[in-house]
Design a protein around this motif. Structure first.
Motif, PDB file in Angstrom:
ATOM      1  N   LEU B 100       0.782  -1.246  -0.268  1.00 17.88           N
ATOM      2  CA  LEU B 100      -0.103   0.061   0.122  1.00 17.88           C
ATOM      3  C   LEU B 100       0.807   1.111  -0.103  1.00 17.88           C
ATOM      4  N   PRO B 101       2.016   1.379   0.908  1.00 19.55           N
ATOM      5  CA  PRO B 101       2.670   2.649   0.878  1.00 19.55           C
ATOM      6  C   PRO B 101       3.287   2.749  -0.479  1.00 19.55           C
ATOM      7  N   VAL B 104       0.526   3.843  -3.012  1.00 21.67           N
ATOM      8  CA  VAL B 104      -0.044   5.304  -2.578  1.00 21.67           C
ATOM      9  C   VAL B 104       1.110   6.333  -3.223  1.00 21.67           C
ATOM     10  N   LEU B 109       2.798  10.695  -6.400  1.00 25.98           N
ATOM     11  CA  LEU B 109       3.771  11.261  -7.575  1.00 25.98           C
ATOM     12  C   LEU B 109       3.008  11.364  -8.861  1.00 25.98           C
ATOM     13  N   VAL B 112       1.046  14.546  -8.675  1.00 27.60           N
ATOM     14  CA  VAL B 112       1.838  15.590  -8.657  1.00 27.60           C
ATOM     15  C   VAL B 112       2.256  16.076 -10.052  1.00 27.60           C
ATOM     16  N   VAL B 116       1.885  19.189 -11.953  1.00 26.85           N
ATOM     17  CA  VAL B 116       3.129  19.894 -12.181  1.00 26.85           C
ATOM     18  C   VAL B 116       3.173  20.586 -13.895  1.00 26.85           C
ATOM     19  N   TRP B 119       0.790  23.144 -14.346  1.00 27.24           N
ATOM     20  CA  TRP B 119       1.382  24.622 -13.927  1.00 27.24           C
ATOM     21  C   TRP B 119       2.338  24.793 -14.744  1.00 27.24           C
ATOM     22  N   LEU B 120       3.368  23.878 -15.346  1.00 28.92           N
ATOM     23  CA  LEU B 120       4.417  24.440 -16.100  1.00 28.92           C
ATOM     24  C   LEU B 120       3.833  25.066 -17.421  1.00 28.92           C
ATOM     25  N   ASN B 122       0.962  26.517 -17.570  1.00 34.43           N
ATOM     26  CA  ASN B 122       0.482  27.741 -17.138  1.00 34.43           C
ATOM     27  C   ASN B 122       1.400  28.858 -17.276  1.00 34.43           C
ATOM     28  N   SER B 123       2.664  28.513 -16.770  1.00 37.82           N
ATOM     29  CA  SER B 123       3.586  29.670 -16.677  1.00 37.82           C
ATOM     30  C   SER B 123       4.160  30.097 -18.164  1.00 37.82           C
ATOM     31  N   LYS B 125       1.898  30.405 -20.640  1.00 39.17           N
ATOM     32  CA  LYS B 125       1.149  31.407 -21.202  1.00 39.17           C
ATOM     33  C   LYS B 125       1.571  32.739 -20.673  1.00 39.17           C
TER      34      LYS B 125
ATOM     35  N   ARG C 341      -5.039  29.658 -10.090  1.00 40.51           N
ATOM     36  CA  ARG C 341      -4.270  29.428 -11.193  1.00 40.51           C
ATOM     37  C   ARG C 341      -2.831  29.333 -10.931  1.00 40.51           C
ATOM     38  N   ALA C 342      -2.326  28.142 -10.478  1.00 38.35           N
ATOM     39  CA  ALA C 342      -0.954  27.942 -10.259  1.00 38.35           C
ATOM     40  C   ALA C 342       0.211  27.989 -11.456  1.00 38.35           C
ATOM     41  N   ASP C 343       1.105  28.480 -11.437  1.00 42.45           N
ATOM     42  CA  ASP C 343       2.166  28.351 -12.484  1.00 42.45           C
ATOM     43  C   ASP C 343       3.363  28.125 -12.160  1.00 42.45           C
ATOM     44  N   LEU C 344       4.242  27.266 -12.725  1.00 34.27           N
ATOM     45  CA  LEU C 344       5.239  26.760 -12.299  1.00 34.27           C
ATOM     46  C   LEU C 344       6.373  27.143 -13.324  1.00 34.27           C
ATOM     47  N   PHE C 366       1.241   8.965   5.801  1.00 37.37           N
ATOM     48  CA  PHE C 366       0.182   7.771   5.318  1.00 37.37           C
ATOM     49  C   PHE C 366       1.127   6.463   6.028  1.00 37.37           C
ATOM     50  N   LEU C 370      -1.125   4.325   8.330  1.00 36.57           N
ATOM     51  CA  LEU C 370      -1.245   2.830   7.913  1.00 36.57           C
ATOM     52  C   LEU C 370      -0.811   1.799   8.887  1.00 36.57           C
ATOM     53  N   ARG C 662       6.779  39.996 -17.471  1.00 34.75           N
ATOM     54  CA  ARG C 662       6.248  38.954 -18.227  1.00 34.75           C
ATOM     55  C   ARG C 662       5.079  39.395 -19.092  1.00 34.75           C
TER      56      ARG C 662
END
Lengths: 182, 158, 665
Positions: B100-101, B104, B109, B112, B116, B119-120, B122-123, B125, C341-344, C366, C370, C662
């Motif tokens: 399980l660990p 999960v 990962l 995320v 990410v 978000w990348l 987004n930046s 634009k 609106r996050a940007d990275l 966790f 667990l 920017r």
């Protein structure tokens, strides 16, 4: 819409609530673990007996002496309250069944050096089946003992057929003794 | 036949066995993997209950007989089942706890990583801003006394 | 003549505090809803009054304990005439009812402080009210479910005294108070976060308002966990300090999420990202602190330290479910306001490393959760009883801890937004070099176990990182101002308190990590039997059993052995491990510990010793570097205090500069 949003936290809370409610209701966590010995041969033992049983059973009771007989092996301690509850039940069934092909054995455990307390316990209930002390807990380890009281039922072939944690009841004794002697 | 040993003598012998034996360091390393049966959530190494002391003596004896760690664990598992192992065996239901660990962690990962990526993107634009907004930003910057960026890596106060 | 009865007086105080909290919660919320300043002020006054009243209740309990008033139920069940004064004082938190009273009292203290000192903002009335809602629960438990002030019609002549393990060491006076101060401190950011959600202002305001509270709570919780480990080491006699017992785990989980939080909020402050995530963290932290209390007070999971069960456990369960449902429910309802609106720009950046911190600490949480709940889940689903113990936790969490150490070194060196390639390569080269040198040195010196060797390598890497950070900050300043390096360091430390404090904290963590790695990896345990007058060898030491003794004080009977420790023929120390018996309780071993920077020698009696015994059986433990944990803990607390000492500066408008650039591009 609102309900749909609330659904995830609600589900989590309900699940956690159910889990913990189960935890609260189930009682002590580490009781009633199925014995690893079930269906397997009972471990051999050598039990030094209390003085009052030595005339009838000798100083040391060994499993070899009891071969071919069914066994009810009860582990107890002088500080354990449920043990005081079940002692009269055990004595009553011993008196009823002592002529049958079954032997009751009482083993005091987790009670190091408390011989006087052990004697007081035995005379309080006038237990007449053989009782001894497992002072170094070696028998207890062999039998995979968790706590007291625990009672093992061994059939005439020497196999463990049942383990009961907690004080024995009349219903249990009736059922298991019938099973042992059939 | 039945030996005529007085009860007390035999008891003392048993007592001696449990208390006097010297235990080497490896005993505790093994005992640390086993759960004390009569305690709540303590290892055989940490507990001083009679049954744990006896189990440590048993471990010492078996080590002296040249048994391996696995054989000693098997000895206790044969009596107590898997419950006795503080280190859950990697099979059956225990596998869930082990896997399980990992599952999960992979899921987290992946989530995320997806975020990410978004978000990348987004930046890259361009930010849409009206001339009024730009003017407001400039005004505010002037009021705040725009500070130069400190050197990278030495990023000042956070 | 009227006699002053402490029981009813204390009860009155508790009920009054409950009433004031209830009033304050309702009045404050109404006041906030209707923007009625008078109602809001009234609620704040109620918070102050509640603190005064509950202080009085605590004072009454102390009076009852100190005067041995056994008509008060709590005194009758937990205190004893023969106890020394300090034990009577700390008996307040030696059992369930008293410890909840203490918690409630600290909570009311924080609420009052918040009501008086918090700057006026749209969030404040709601935050104070939410603190009062939490108070309603705690004072409700004290008043209705576990009232320590019940009057016994026939008071006993003496009581049994507190749990023998608790009166055996002064550390018990400290650890629970620190723990509750931590939990209560982390209630404040929770209250503000809830206020932010209610008022639809989920910006950074709730975080900046509570930054100090969060850090204070985190600092107390860290100190509590370290103190708990030390107590366990000094008292329990097994030579360890952390056993992954559920009680320990439940104190660790909120700490883990709080650690994630204090890092993650910086991303939101700087980059306006992770808004919803930080709310999740702050809610989870608070929920976990309540869940932990439920788990340890209800006997649901088996633990060495479980308090007795009763109606308190279920009450905490209901409160936990209530808190979780309401707070996460509110977050779900406000999701559209919260989303950002996050940007990275790049993953290799400060914010990227904070993302990593979040992942690691959540994964750790966790894994701990667990391991703690798995046996319960399996039993609920299949009825099987399974065990998850220390080896599982070690194997699952150790790789994660190593990654935490790795990230701790590189993260602070990365700039916001995007790392410059050249600079990054340069830093990485230094860090890797330090890692290889330190790890290799350890390997050559005989550290052949993986985790201790890795930890040494990572410690070197982290020290290098701290060095680079300091150099990066100091060298330009030195060039500009022609002052001594020390003066520059002092002014830098003073100007950038948070930054410098965080360096101290990280240094403390490195020290703790090394201590843990070696004390766990190279600990030697033995059980040795020595006849009096004889000697035995143990890992380079000669232990001689010189004598035995029995001491009687009114409080306890103490028996033990006098062991002379020598090394290479030279006497080192005389140690006296003993067994203490308080009143009618069972004997508690009190180990003798010789603290050394390189390793501790730890002796614990495993046999009873009387005037006629001829031998002694000792559990002897040699733990390398275990003292480093306590020292590192101390450094960590100092660093936190240092970071808290300065003034809170607002974030400069740097982000907007970039936005403008920017936009023009």
């Amino acid at each position: 819409m609102m309900l749909k949003r609330l659904l995830p936290p609600l589900v989590v809370v309900v699940l956690l609530g159910a889990l913990f409610a189960f935890g609260l209701l189930r009682g002590a966590p580490d009781r009633d673990i199925e014995s690893a010995l079930l269906g397997r041969p009972a471990p051999a033992f050598e039990l030094p007996l209390y003085e009052r049983y030595q005339p009838d059973f000798g100083t040391v009771l060994t499993s070899a002496d009891l071969q071919g007989k069914a066994l009810v092996v009860n582990f107890w301690a002088s500080w354990c309250l449920p043990c005081y509850q079940e002692a009269p039940v055990l004595q009553a069934y011993w008196q009823e069944y002592q002529d049958a092909d079954v032997v009751f054995v009482g083993i005091q455990t987790q009670d190091r050096d408390r011989l006087n307390e052990g004697r007081a316990f035995l005379s309080q209930f006038g237990l007449s089946f053989p009782n001894g002390i497992d002072n170094d807990s070696s028998i207890s380890v062999d039998w995979g003992l968790y706590g007291v009281p625990e009672t093992f039922f061994v059939d005439r072939d020497g196999r463990v057929i049942h383990k009961h944690a907690g004080p024995v009841t009349a219903e249990l004794m009736d059922a298991k003794l019938r099973e042992l002697l059939n | 036949m039945r030996r005529f040993v007085p009860l007390l003598l035999l008891l003392l012998a048993g007592l001696a066995l449990a208390q006097q034996v010297q235990l080497e360091a490896r005993v505790f390393e093994i005992a640390r993997q086993l759960r004390c049966p009569s305690c709540v959530s303590e290892s055989v190494a940490d507990s001083n209950s009679p049954i744990s002391q006896q189990m440590r003596v048993l471990i010492q004896e078996q080590l002296e007989q040249g048994r391996s760690e696995e054989e000693i664990f098997a000895y206790f598992q044969g009596r107590y089942g898997d419950w006795i192992m503080l280190d859950p065996p990697k099979r059956g239901i225990h596998l869930v706890a082990w896997l399980l660990p990992v599952i999960v962690a992979v899921l987290a990962l992946a989530t995320v990583a997806l975020l990410v990526r978004r978000w990348l993107a987004n930046s890259r634009k361009p930010i849409e801003a009206t001339p009024e907004e730009l003017e407001r930003v400039r005004r505010q910057l002037g009021a705040a006394g725009a500070q130069p960026d400190p050197a990278p890596g030495t990023d000042g106060d956070i | 003549m009227m006699e002053l009865q402490l029981g009813p007086l204390g009860s009155a105080g508790v009920f009054l505090a409950f009433g004031l909290a209830l009033y304050g919660a309702v009045a404050g919320m109404l006041g906030a809803q209707r923007r009625d300043a008078r109602l809001q002020t009234s609620a704040r006054l109620a918070a102050v009054a509640g603190f005064i009243v509950s202080t009085a209740a605590v004072a009454v309990m102390q009076a009852a304990l100190l005067t041995d008033d056994f008509s008060v139920s709590y005194v009758a069940t937990t205190s004893r005439i023969a106890s020394p004064t300090w034990v009577k004082v700390v008996t307040l938190w030696a059992a369930l009812e008293g410890s909840i009273l203490l918690w409630a009292w600290l909570l009311s203290g924080y609420t009052a402080l918040l009501a008086v000192t918090a700057p006026l903002s749209p969030l404040r009335p709601w935050a104070v009210s939410i603190m009062q809602v939490v108070q309603v629960f705690f004072f409700g438990v004290v008043a209705f479910l576990a009232n320590p002030f019940e009057v016994l019609p026939v008071p006993p002549l003496d009581g049994p005294g507190p749990n023998e393990l608790l009166q055996n060491h002064w550390m018990m006076a400290v650890h629970p108070v620190l723990m509750y101060l931590g939990f209560v401190g982390l209630t404040v950011p929770f209250a503000y976060a809830m206020a932010a959600l209610i008022t639809r202002r989920p910006g950074t305001e709730w975080m900046t308002q509570t930054r100090r509270w969060t850090l204070t709570g985190w600092g107390f919780l860290s100190a509590a966990i370290i103190a708990g480990g030390w107590w366990s080491y000094e008292v329990l006699g097994w030579g360890g300090y952390w056993a992954w017992d559920p009680v320990e785990n439940v104190s660790l989980m909120p700490w883990l999420t709080a650690t994630a939080l204090i890092h993650s909020v910086q991303v939101q402050e700087r980059r306006r990202m992770l808004k919803p995530w930080n709310l999740v963290l702050v809610i989870t932290t608070f929920s976990l602190s309540i869940l932990g209390t439920f788990l340890t007070r209800s006997g649901v999971v088996s633990s060495v330290h479980a308090f007795g069960s009763g109606p308190v456990g279920p009450a905490f369960l209901v409160f936990f479910l209530f808190v979780t449902l309401v707070s996460f429910g509110l977050l779900a309802l406000r999701w559209d306001d919260v989303r950002d609106r996050a940007d990275l720009d790049s993953v290799v950046s400060r914010e990227g490393s904070f993302l990593g911190v979040n992942i690691l600490f959540v994964a750790l949480t966790f894994a701990v959760l667990l391991g703690t709940l798995f046996p319960l889940v399996v039993e609920a689903v299949s009825g099987d009883k399974v065990t998850i113990g220390a080896p599982f936790f070690d194997q699952v969490t150790l790789p994660l801890w190593m990654l935490v150490l790795a990230l701790m070194g590189i993260g602070p060196l990365l700039p916001w937004r995007r790392a410059e390639q050249q600079r990054l390569t340069h830093n990485l080269a230094w860090l890797t070099g330090a890692f290889v040198v330190a790890g290799g040195l350890a390997w050559l010196l005989g550290v052949r176990k993986v985790y201790p060797a890795l930890t040494v390598g990572l410690a070197g890497y982290n020290l290098m990182s701290l060095g680079l950070l300091l150099a990066g900050a100091l060298v330009p300043r030195l060039r500009l101002a022609k002052r001594s390096a020390f003066a520059v360091l002092r002014s830098y430390a003073h100007e950038s308190r948070r930054r410098f404090g965080s360096m101290i904290v990280h240094f403390g963590v490195v020290v703790i990590a090394v201590g843990v790695a070696f004390s766990a990896g190279y600990r030697v345990d033995q059980q040795i039997r020595i006849d009096f007058g004889e000697s035995a060898e143990f890992d380079g030491y000669t232990l001689t059993a010189v004598d035995r003794f029995v001491e009687r004080t009114p409080q306890r009977i103490s028996s033990g052995a006098v062991i002379e420790v020598s090394r290479d023929g030279r006497p080192v120390r005389t140690m006296t491990p003993r067994l203490n018996v308080f009143g009618d309780s069972r004997a508690v071993p009190t180990p003798a510990v010789m603290y050394r920077p390189s390793h501790d020698l730890y002796l614990n009696l495993n046999s009873t010793v009387g005037p006629t015994t001829t031998f002694v059986v000792l559990r002897v433990v040699k733990s390398p570097l275990v003292t480093w944990i306590w020292i590192g803990g101390f450094i960590l607390v100092i660093g936190t205090a240092y970071a808290l000492g300065g003034s809170t500066r607002t974030v400069p408008a740097r982000a907007t500069v970039r936005a403008e650039e920017r936009a023009q591009a």
